[in-house]
Enzyme design. Structure first.
Site, PDB file in Angstrom:
ATOM      1  CE  LYS A  88      -4.588  -1.487   1.436  1.00 25.94           C
ATOM      2  NZ  LYS A  88      -4.270  -3.043   2.026  1.00 25.94           N
ATOM      3  CD  GLU A 109     -11.463   5.705   1.790  1.00 18.14           C
ATOM      4  OE1 GLU A 109     -11.688   6.818   1.404  1.00 18.14           O
ATOM      5  OE2 GLU A 109     -11.033   4.983   1.233  1.00 18.14           O
ATOM      6  CB  SER A 124      -0.197  -8.105  -1.319  1.00 21.23           C
ATOM      7  OG  SER A 124      -0.853  -9.022  -0.595  1.00 21.23           O
TER       8      SER A 124
HETATM    9  C1  LIG Z   1      -5.167  -3.859   1.516  1.00 26.69           C
HETATM   10  C2  LIG Z   1      -4.263  -5.075   1.328  1.00 26.69           C
HETATM   11  C3  LIG Z   1      -4.822  -6.019   0.024  1.00 26.69           C
HETATM   12  C4  LIG Z   1      -6.148  -5.704  -0.755  1.00 26.69           C
HETATM   13  O1  LIG Z   1      -5.959  -4.534  -1.468  1.00 26.69           O
HETATM   14  P1  LIG Z   1      -5.587  -4.514  -3.183  1.00 26.69           P
HETATM   15  O2  LIG Z   1      -6.148  -3.283  -3.482  1.00 26.69           O
HETATM   16  O3  LIG Z   1      -6.726  -5.556  -3.651  1.00 26.69           O
HETATM   17  O4  LIG Z   1      -4.416  -4.807  -3.235  1.00 26.69           O
HETATM   18  C5  LIG Z   1      -4.042  -7.278  -0.141  1.00 26.69           C
HETATM   19  N1  LIG Z   1      -2.952  -7.471   0.646  1.00 26.69           N
HETATM   20  C6  LIG Z   1      -2.325  -6.707   1.727  1.00 26.69           C
HETATM   21  C7  LIG Z   1      -1.384  -7.073   2.601  1.00 26.69           C
HETATM   22  C8  LIG Z   1      -3.085  -5.536   2.104  1.00 26.69           C
HETATM   23  O5  LIG Z   1      -3.089  -4.778   3.165  1.00 26.69           O
END
Ligand SMILES: *Cc1c(COP(=O)(O)O)cnc(C)c1O
Length: 406
Positions: free
Chosen positions: A102, A124, A389
């Site tokens: 993010k 938000e 992610s």
């Molecule tokens: C917020 C988040 C997501 C989901 O958000 P996307 O916009 O779909 O990428 C996925 N993995 C993690 C670790 C997150 O914090």
């Protein structure tokens, strides 16, 4: 060159979205006249400022010196061996500062706000992850930061609320309606509308009105660009398949964008939660229909009145009743295949990755890991690159309370 249904992928990123923010029929900007003025200002600033040499150089330096980019790719040797002949790899967005992808778009958005001369950023947050990334970026650039959050979420997410406050953000409690994410989005938009000359609104994924789906994808493009180069350098070839989880769709959009013109199978994984009944999952591309919410047209899960349906996933970062318009478009074209993973498969993958590779994934990312493992068993030979992610530290209390220490 890859071509799907007449769309050519060698020049895709320059042509999509179009100048009004459309990916085929999806996207656009469905907002009030006042808010449209603010969106036009951001679009103009994005096209001029973000493509300037100065901005690009500064963002590049920040990514290297503050965020810790490039993040590496790790070969999952023990896990691959245990599943058969397919080699699994992960792109380590969990090693990004603050522990997830993010920050890639938050640093870009807040740097743009600074160049535009804004004093404050507004956002938000639901589970608090976007709020923490925004508070981090605002602290770095010295801008004020108001984070709107439902009262119910504030109670549930105490550690993230504390993090935001320590980072100097102002957490604004939203006490109307269900007091969760939807009300927080409305309250943040209202506040922004009233003061858009001094503020910038920063969205948390590839959703919302144009230019956000484009801007957030472009700031996340670094993930796919790095991953492609690193993978080829490491192995001498491209992966046969790549996998990422899809909530709003930002980590996947950035990761996929590096491989769209390659002979690579691409899989986006949505959360099936407890099952296929409405309310038990958040697999919008799988079970949703076309509609407008939060200022954009995409595929969404609706209740009997056509409003956004209640959704559920074990991963709070994936429980959104729609996905970015680009995902809906890539799905229709057939360029990306979307599939689902349920809670049980996710939790199994969470423990497996920790035990076999020494990496505790975010529960969101564990959806992609679970699918990568399934795919490996099915393929028999070849290689799969998974976008990890985020890291699972934020999920430890939840995991221990609900699943125990296995
Ligand atoms: C917020 C988040 C997501 C989901 O958000 P996307 O916009 O779909 O990428 C996925 N993995 C993690 C670790 C997150 O914090």
């Amino acid at each position: 060159m890859m071509e799907f249904n007449g769309v050519q992928f060698d020049t895709y990123l320059q042509h999509y979205p179009d100048k009004n923010g459309y990916f085929g029929p999806y996207g656009g900007s469905y907002v009030s006249e006042d808010l449209q003025k603010a969106m036009d200002e951001i679009t103009h600033a994005y096209h001029t400022i973000c493509h300037s040499r100065k901005f690009i150089a500064e963002l590049r330096r920040i990514r290297k010196e503050f965020q810790g980019r490039p993040t590496p790719i790790s070969h999952l040797e023990r896990l691959s061996t245990s599943l058969g002949g397919v080699q699994l790899y992960v792109k380590r967005e969990d090693l990004n500062h603050t522990g997830a992808h993010k920050l890639n778009h938050c640093m870009g958005e807040v740097l743009l706000a600074k160049y535009m001369g804004k004093k404050k950023v507004i956002a938000e947050t639901g589970a608090g992850q976007h709020g923490v990334a925004m508070a981090t970026a605002a602290a770095y650039f010295g801008l004020e930061c108001d984070i709107y959050m439902g009262a119910v979420d504030i109670k549930k997410q105490a550690p993230n609320v504390a993090r935001m406050k320590i980072l100097g953000a102002n957490v604004v409690e939203v006490t109307h309606g269900l007091q969760t994410l939807k009300e927080a989005v409305d309250a943040a938009f209202d506040a922004y509308c009233k003061d858009y000359e001094n503020c910038m609104y920063c969205i948390g994924s590839v959703v919302g009105p144009h230019p956000f789906p484009m801007m957030v994808r472009d700031f996340q493009h670094v993930v796919g660009e790095e991953a492609r180069e690193q993978f080829v350098e490491m192995t001498g070839h491209l992966p046969d398949a790549i996998v990422a989880c899809v909530g709003g769709g930002s980590n996947s959009a950035g990761f996929f964008s590096g491989f769209l013109n390659d002979p690579v199978e691409i899989y986006g994984i949505e959360p099936l939660g407890r099952g296929t009944a409405l309310g038990d999952h958040a697999a919008s591309l799988q079970y949703g229909t076309e509609g407008v919410m939060h200022g954009f047209n995409s595929i969404m899960l609706k209740d009997e009145n056509g409003d956004p349906a209640p959704v559920y996933s074990v991963a709070s970062g994936l429980d959104y009743p729609s996905s970015g318009p680009e995902h809906a478009f890539l799905r229709d074209l057939g360029r990306v295949k979307y599939d689902v993973i349920n809670d049980d498969e996710t939790i199994e993958a969470f423990y497996t990755l920790a035990r076999m590779e020494g990496i505790i994934p975010a529960i969101e990312s564990a959806h992609a890991v679970a699918y990568g493992m399934k795919l490996a068993k099915k393929m028999g030979t070849g290689s799969v690159l998974i976008n990890l992610s985020g890291r699972g530290d934020k999920d430890m209390d939840y995991i221990i309370e609900n699943y125990g220490i296995r």
